[in-house]
Motif scaffolding. Structure first.
Motif, PDB file in Angstrom:
ATOM      1  N   GLN A 155     -59.178 -40.893  59.309  1.00  0.00           N
ATOM      2  CA  GLN A 155     -58.970 -39.895  60.361  1.00  0.00           C
ATOM      3  C   GLN A 155     -57.537 -39.965  60.895  1.00  0.00           C
ATOM      4  N   ASN A 156     -57.145 -38.888  61.566  1.00  0.00           N
ATOM      5  CA  ASN A 156     -55.816 -38.837  62.175  1.00  0.00           C
ATOM      6  C   ASN A 156     -55.673 -39.886  63.276  1.00  0.00           C
ATOM      7  N   SER A 157     -54.424 -40.189  63.604  1.00  0.00           N
ATOM      8  CA  SER A 157     -54.112 -41.122  64.695  1.00  0.00           C
ATOM      9  C   SER A 157     -53.404 -40.378  65.812  1.00  0.00           C
ATOM     10  N   GLY A 158     -53.547 -40.921  67.028  1.00  0.00           N
ATOM     11  CA  GLY A 158     -52.798 -40.389  68.155  1.00  0.00           C
ATOM     12  C   GLY A 158     -51.424 -41.050  68.224  1.00  0.00           C
ATOM     13  N   ASN A 159     -50.609 -40.593  69.161  1.00  0.00           N
ATOM     14  CA  ASN A 159     -49.284 -41.174  69.331  1.00  0.00           C
ATOM     15  C   ASN A 159     -49.297 -42.252  70.411  1.00  0.00           C
ATOM     16  N   ASN A 204     -68.284 -34.409  60.330  1.00  0.00           N
ATOM     17  CA  ASN A 204     -68.706 -33.196  59.616  1.00  0.00           C
ATOM     18  C   ASN A 204     -67.959 -31.948  60.060  1.00  0.00           C
ATOM     19  N   ASP A 205     -67.299 -32.019  61.203  1.00  0.00           N
ATOM     20  CA  ASP A 205     -66.577 -30.845  61.712  1.00  0.00           C
ATOM     21  C   ASP A 205     -65.431 -31.323  62.604  1.00  0.00           C
ATOM     22  N   GLU A 206     -64.218 -31.307  62.018  1.00  0.00           N
ATOM     23  CA  GLU A 206     -63.102 -31.892  62.766  1.00  0.00           C
ATOM     24  C   GLU A 206     -62.598 -31.005  63.904  1.00  0.00           C
TER      25      GLU A 206
END
Ligand code: MYA
Length: 167
Positions: A9-13, A75-77
């Motif tokens: 998954q993506n990461s935050g800053n 299942n749904d970003e």
């Protein structure tokens, strides 16, 4: 047991849990697994402590909160949520200077709300902390007062790509 990683998954800053540029944060990475659960991996540091050598219970709660809260986007970003309630049980101390895993899953969902559960797993494989949480679904623009920029929410490649994770 070993599980295949489907997606990182993506990461935050700046997020205290997942922010890649938060020097005091946990810099946690999140992986979607073939069994439909989410696993988080982080290294606990001295500055995450409460008592010396022991991770602060608030940090453990934050890790579980985010891992369960992110599991909804497997299942749904496009689905985001804010925490309505979180129930934590501290069973064993979580040590500083250790690599720990946090598991999260969704247990129920409707149009407005979702609920989930999770655990912090120690390097020994023992469960240290468990949680259940309830979240209200909300568009991210409403949570953050605007769209997330590509700086605030981005894919960060691992140095060595993880194919499988042992839990
Ligand atoms: C950039 C990087 C970021 C990285 C992060 C990624 C992480 C992602 C993971 C996230 C992890 C971290 C996440 C964080 O850290 S989020 C940070 C911690 N949480 C918060 O800040 C939430 C603060 N609370 C609120 O904003 C409000 O109280 C909310 C929005 C929750 C409700 O607002 P409000 O009280 O004004 O509600 P409403 O009047 O609009 O009602 C709306 C509807 O909802 C129903 N209702 C209300 N309360 C409950 C309840 N308790 N159980 C069941 N139902 C409830 C209500 O009956 C109504 O239904 P209906 O009449 O419409 O049928």
């Amino acid at each position: 047991m070993k599980y295949k990683v489907i997606k990182k998954q993506n990461s935050g800053n700046s997020c205290v849990v997942c922010g890649v540029n938060n020097e005091l944060g946990l810099k946690t990475s999140f992986y979607e697994l073939e069994n439909g659960e989410l696993v988080a991996i982080c290294d606990t540091k001295d500055w995450h402590q409460s008592y010396p050598g022991r991770v602060h219970g608030g940090m453990s709660a934050a890790l579980l909160d985010e891992t369960i809260g992110r599991a909804i986007s497997i299942n749904d970003e496009t689905i985001w949520g804010v925490t309505v309630s979180l129930d934590i049980k501290y069973k064993k101390p979580v040590p500083t200077d250790a690599t720990i895993k946090i598991i999260g899953r969704i247990t129920s969902e409707n149009r407005k709300l979702f609920e989930g559960s999770g655990e912090i797993i120690l390097p020994s494989g023992e469960i240290a902390v468990t949680a259940t949480g309830k979240y209200m679904k909300m568009p991210v623009e409403k949570i953050t007062d605007g769209e997330l920029t590509s700086e605030e929410w981005k894919h960060v490649e691992d140095k060595e790509k993880l194919e499988y994770i042992e839990i």
